[in-house]
Every structure is written in structure tokens, then in C-alpha cells.
Scaffold this motif. Structure first.
Motif, PDB file in Angstrom:
ATOM      1  N   SER A   1      14.169 -32.180  19.528  1.00  0.00           N
ATOM      2  CA  SER A   1      14.242 -30.835  18.948  1.00  0.00           C
ATOM      3  C   SER A   1      15.679 -30.504  18.548  1.00  0.00           C
ATOM      4  O   SER A   1      15.912 -29.835  17.535  1.00  0.00           O
ATOM      5  CB  SER A   1      13.706 -29.791  19.931  1.00  0.00           C
ATOM      6  OG  SER A   1      14.590 -29.595  21.022  1.00  0.00           O
ATOM      7  N   LEU A   2      16.651 -30.980  19.335  1.00  0.00           N
ATOM      8  CA  LEU A   2      18.052 -30.736  18.993  1.00  0.00           C
ATOM      9  C   LEU A   2      18.449 -31.447  17.701  1.00  0.00           C
ATOM     10  O   LEU A   2      19.357 -31.004  16.993  1.00  0.00           O
ATOM     11  CB  LEU A   2      18.953 -31.204  20.142  1.00  0.00           C
ATOM     12  CG  LEU A   2      18.901 -30.356  21.416  1.00  0.00           C
ATOM     13  CD1 LEU A   2      19.583 -31.078  22.570  1.00  0.00           C
ATOM     14  CD2 LEU A   2      19.547 -28.994  21.192  1.00  0.00           C
ATOM     15  N   LEU A   3      17.756 -32.526  17.388  1.00  0.00           N
ATOM     16  CA  LEU A   3      18.040 -33.248  16.152  1.00  0.00           C
ATOM     17  C   LEU A   3      17.549 -32.488  14.921  1.00  0.00           C
ATOM     18  O   LEU A   3      17.860 -32.872  13.794  1.00  0.00           O
ATOM     19  CB  LEU A   3      17.408 -34.644  16.195  1.00  0.00           C
ATOM     20  CG  LEU A   3      17.985 -35.596  17.251  1.00  0.00           C
ATOM     21  CD1 LEU A   3      17.255 -36.929  17.223  1.00  0.00           C
ATOM     22  CD2 LEU A   3      19.482 -35.797  17.049  1.00  0.00           C
ATOM     23  N   CYS A   4      16.785 -31.415  15.144  1.00  0.00           N
ATOM     24  CA  CYS A   4      16.378 -30.549  14.022  1.00  0.00           C
ATOM     25  C   CYS A   4      17.552 -29.693  13.542  1.00  0.00           C
ATOM     26  O   CYS A   4      17.495 -29.132  12.445  1.00  0.00           O
ATOM     27  CB  CYS A   4      15.230 -29.628  14.438  1.00  0.00           C
ATOM     28  SG  CYS A   4      13.697 -30.478  14.842  1.00  0.00           S
ATOM     29  N   LEU A   5      18.580 -29.573  14.367  1.00  0.00           N
ATOM     30  CA  LEU A   5      19.739 -28.773  14.008  1.00  0.00           C
ATOM     31  C   LEU A   5      20.602 -29.525  13.002  1.00  0.00           C
ATOM     32  O   LEU A   5      20.367 -30.696  12.708  1.00  0.00           O
ATOM     33  CB  LEU A   5      20.552 -28.437  15.261  1.00  0.00           C
ATOM     34  CG  LEU A   5      19.780 -27.781  16.416  1.00  0.00           C
ATOM     35  CD1 LEU A   5      20.704 -27.597  17.608  1.00  0.00           C
ATOM     36  CD2 LEU A   5      19.189 -26.455  15.981  1.00  0.00           C
ATOM     37  N   ASP A   6      21.606 -28.865  12.498  1.00  0.00           N
ATOM     38  CA  ASP A   6      22.554 -29.500  11.590  1.00  0.00           C
ATOM     39  C   ASP A   6      23.122 -30.748  12.261  1.00  0.00           C
ATOM     40  O   ASP A   6      23.588 -30.696  13.399  1.00  0.00           O
ATOM     41  CB  ASP A   6      23.688 -28.512  11.275  1.00  0.00           C
ATOM     42  CG  ASP A   6      24.608 -29.006  10.169  1.00  0.00           C
ATOM     43  OD1 ASP A   6      24.769 -30.241  10.051  1.00  0.00           O
ATOM     44  OD2 ASP A   6      25.158 -28.173   9.440  1.00  0.00           O
ATOM     45  N   HIS A   7      23.062 -31.896  11.559  1.00  0.00           N
ATOM     46  CA  HIS A   7      23.483 -33.148  12.197  1.00  0.00           C
ATOM     47  C   HIS A   7      24.957 -33.127  12.582  1.00  0.00           C
ATOM     48  O   HIS A   7      25.394 -33.890  13.450  1.00  0.00           O
ATOM     49  CB  HIS A   7      23.185 -34.345  11.291  1.00  0.00           C
ATOM     50  CG  HIS A   7      23.985 -34.387  10.029  1.00  0.00           C
ATOM     51  ND1 HIS A   7      25.252 -34.917   9.975  1.00  0.00           N
ATOM     52  CD2 HIS A   7      23.693 -33.967   8.775  1.00  0.00           C
ATOM     53  CE1 HIS A   7      25.707 -34.829   8.741  1.00  0.00           C
ATOM     54  NE2 HIS A   7      24.796 -34.251   7.989  1.00  0.00           N
ATOM     55  N   GLU A   8      25.739 -32.238  11.976  1.00  0.00           N
ATOM     56  CA  GLU A   8      27.143 -32.135  12.359  1.00  0.00           C
ATOM     57  C   GLU A   8      27.292 -31.579  13.771  1.00  0.00           C
ATOM     58  O   GLU A   8      28.286 -31.848  14.449  1.00  0.00           O
ATOM     59  CB  GLU A   8      27.905 -31.262  11.362  1.00  0.00           C
ATOM     60  CG  GLU A   8      28.041 -31.888   9.979  1.00  0.00           C
ATOM     61  CD  GLU A   8      28.856 -31.026   9.038  1.00  0.00           C
ATOM     62  OE1 GLU A   8      29.285 -29.927   9.468  1.00  0.00           O
ATOM     63  OE2 GLU A   8      29.056 -31.445   7.892  1.00  0.00           O
ATOM     64  N   TRP A   9      26.296 -30.807  14.196  1.00  0.00           N
ATOM     65  CA  TRP A   9      26.355 -30.255  15.558  1.00  0.00           C
ATOM     66  C   TRP A   9      26.293 -31.385  16.585  1.00  0.00           C
ATOM     67  O   TRP A   9      27.128 -31.470  17.496  1.00  0.00           O
ATOM     68  CB  TRP A   9      25.203 -29.279  15.773  1.00  0.00           C
ATOM     69  CG  TRP A   9      25.216 -28.643  17.130  1.00  0.00           C
ATOM     70  CD1 TRP A   9      25.896 -27.533  17.519  1.00  0.00           C
ATOM     71  CD2 TRP A   9      24.547 -29.120  18.310  1.00  0.00           C
ATOM     72  NE1 TRP A   9      25.684 -27.284  18.853  1.00  0.00           N
ATOM     73  CE2 TRP A   9      24.866 -28.234  19.364  1.00  0.00           C
ATOM     74  CE3 TRP A   9      23.700 -30.197  18.570  1.00  0.00           C
ATOM     75  CZ2 TRP A   9      24.366 -28.396  20.643  1.00  0.00           C
ATOM     76  CZ3 TRP A   9      23.217 -30.372  19.855  1.00  0.00           C
ATOM     77  CH2 TRP A   9      23.550 -29.472  20.880  1.00  0.00           C
TER      78      TRP A   9
END
Length: 232
Positions: free
Chosen positions: A165-173
Motif C-alpha cells: 500500500s505504501l508503494l501506491c504513494l509517490d515513488h520519491e517518498w
């Protein structure tokens, strides 16, 4: 919504109601305030349904939770905070002695259930106007790392669901050095040690291989999002 959250609602009806409410929330959004109030404050609130004994009900409740925070983004942070706290509380029980195997299995199921709820909420972050608090997103990654570090197939599975689910965030994060280091530590904990194969350890080996497969799926998903990481 009132029927779905009522304690008398049958399991199959509950699944259907939750799926219908998901579509309703996505279509009507802020107009569906009555449905929101019932889901959050009914006889069986949505956050209790995500830990329902039946897996199909849990998944339908997580989907409905995701739709609810898309329709009402102001509820994202408080719901994520509660879900993380419940996940931590259930995870803490794993280190305590349990009276029997059935009780231990119930704790593992609860950890998985709350991890899916956290994942549903985190996955909604990129689609909300103002995203989510950085402290809670970081807490999600920390909770996933703690689950991997504690060992066990079910804990690892819950951790990798949260990471996806965290990989749904901006990949720069995720690409920031501290978070990338934590991801590498999680992968190392899951993949670095050799598996000792023997007939006597068949069940242990199978569990270990399933955990590694989940870690590899998460790694594959990360590399698909950030192909430049191949060169790292």
C-alpha cells in the motif's frame, strides 16, 4: 448502512451491503453523510467489521473503508491512527504467552485484519486532496518493519501487505534514504538467511518459503515502480 451495521445482519447480506455502500460512497461522496455516520457510529462500526471473523466480510469492510475516506477525506487521519494503534496492540499480544493454539490463531487473524485496514487507508492517500499526515505514513512503515522483525509467516504477510500500500504513494517518498534503508532491512531480514531443508522441518520450510515469496513480490512491485533501482 443501518441494516449493514446492525448486529442481526447475516454474513452474506453484510458482504452485499458493504459492497453496495462502497459504490454509493464513491458516487455520492459528501452527499452520503448519513451513510458515513452510520458506518462510523452504528451498532457494528466499520472499524469493528474490518476484524470480523469471516475473511470475505473483512475484505468488503476494508474496501468500504477505502471508499469512505475518499468521500470524506477529513476522516482519513483519525481512522488511520486508530487502525495503527489497534494493529500495534494486537502485535504486542504475539510476544505474550497464549493459553492455546486457537487463541494464538485469533491474534494472528486480528493482526492481519488491522494490517489490511491500515493498507486500505494508506492506499487512499494519493487520491485525497491533501494526502495524509507524514507522521502516520512513517508510522505505517515502522509498523511493517516491526512485524517483519518479529518473525512468523502471518506477521510477515501483514507487513508486506502494508508495504504494497505504501508503494501506491509517490515513488520519491519510498526512495528517500531513511525509508529505502528500512525497506532494504526488511528484505534482508526476510531473504538473507539460508533455509535448512529436511523432512523433519517440512512445515517450517513451507512457511519460510511462503514468507520469502511475499517479500519477493513486494520487491518486484517496488522495482516496477522505480526501474532506476535496478542499478543500485
Amino acid at each position: 448502512a443501518a441494516h449493514g451495521t446492525a448486529r442481526s445482519c447475516a454474513e452474506l447480506s453484510l458482504v452485499v451491503v458493504l459492497k453496495e455502500l462502497t459504490l454509493l460512497l464513491l458516487q455520492l461522496q459528501e452527499v452520503a453523510a448519513d451513510a458515513r455516520d452510520q458506518l462510523l457510529q452504528g451498532d457494528r462500526p466499520l472499524l469493528s467489521l474490518v476484524a470480523h471473523p469471516a475473511r470475505n466480510v473483512r475484505l468488503a469492510a476494508c474496501q468500504c473503508l477505502w471508499a469512505l475516506v475518499l468521500a470524506f477525506p477529513a476522516h482519513l487521519a483519525p481512522l488511520l491512527n486508530v487502525s495503527l494503534n489497534r494493529l500495534r496492540a494486537e502485535h504486542a499480544k504475539l510476544s505474550a504467552p497464549t493459553p492455546d493454539k486457537k487463541a494464538a490463531e485469533a491474534i494472528h487473524e486480528a493482526v492481519s485484519a488491522h494490517a489490511h485496514a491500515v493498507s486500505a487507508l494508506v492506499a487512499a492517500v494519493p487520491r485525497t486532496p491533501f494526502g495524509g499526515p507524514a507522521s502516520l505514513i512513517n508510522a505505517t512503515l515502522n509498523a511493517a518493519a516491526d512485524l517483519v522483525a518479529s518473525g512468523g509467516e502471518s506477521s510477515a504477510a501483514a507487513a508486506w501487505v502494508m508495504l504494497r500500500s505504501l508503494l501506491c504513494l509517490d515513488h520519491e517518498w519510498m526512495g528517500a534514504k531513511p525509508r529505502l534503508g528500512k525497506l532494504y532491512s526488511m528484505l534482508k531480514a526476510s531473504l538473507a538467511e539460508r533455509v535448512e531443508v529436511s523432512k523433519e522441518r517440512k512445515e517450517v520450510v513451507e512457511s519460510e518459503l511462503r514468507s520469502r515469496a511475499q517479500a519477493l513480490r513486494a520487491l518486484t512491485a517496488y522495482l516496477e515502480l522505480t526501474p532506476e533501482a535496478y542499478a543500485a
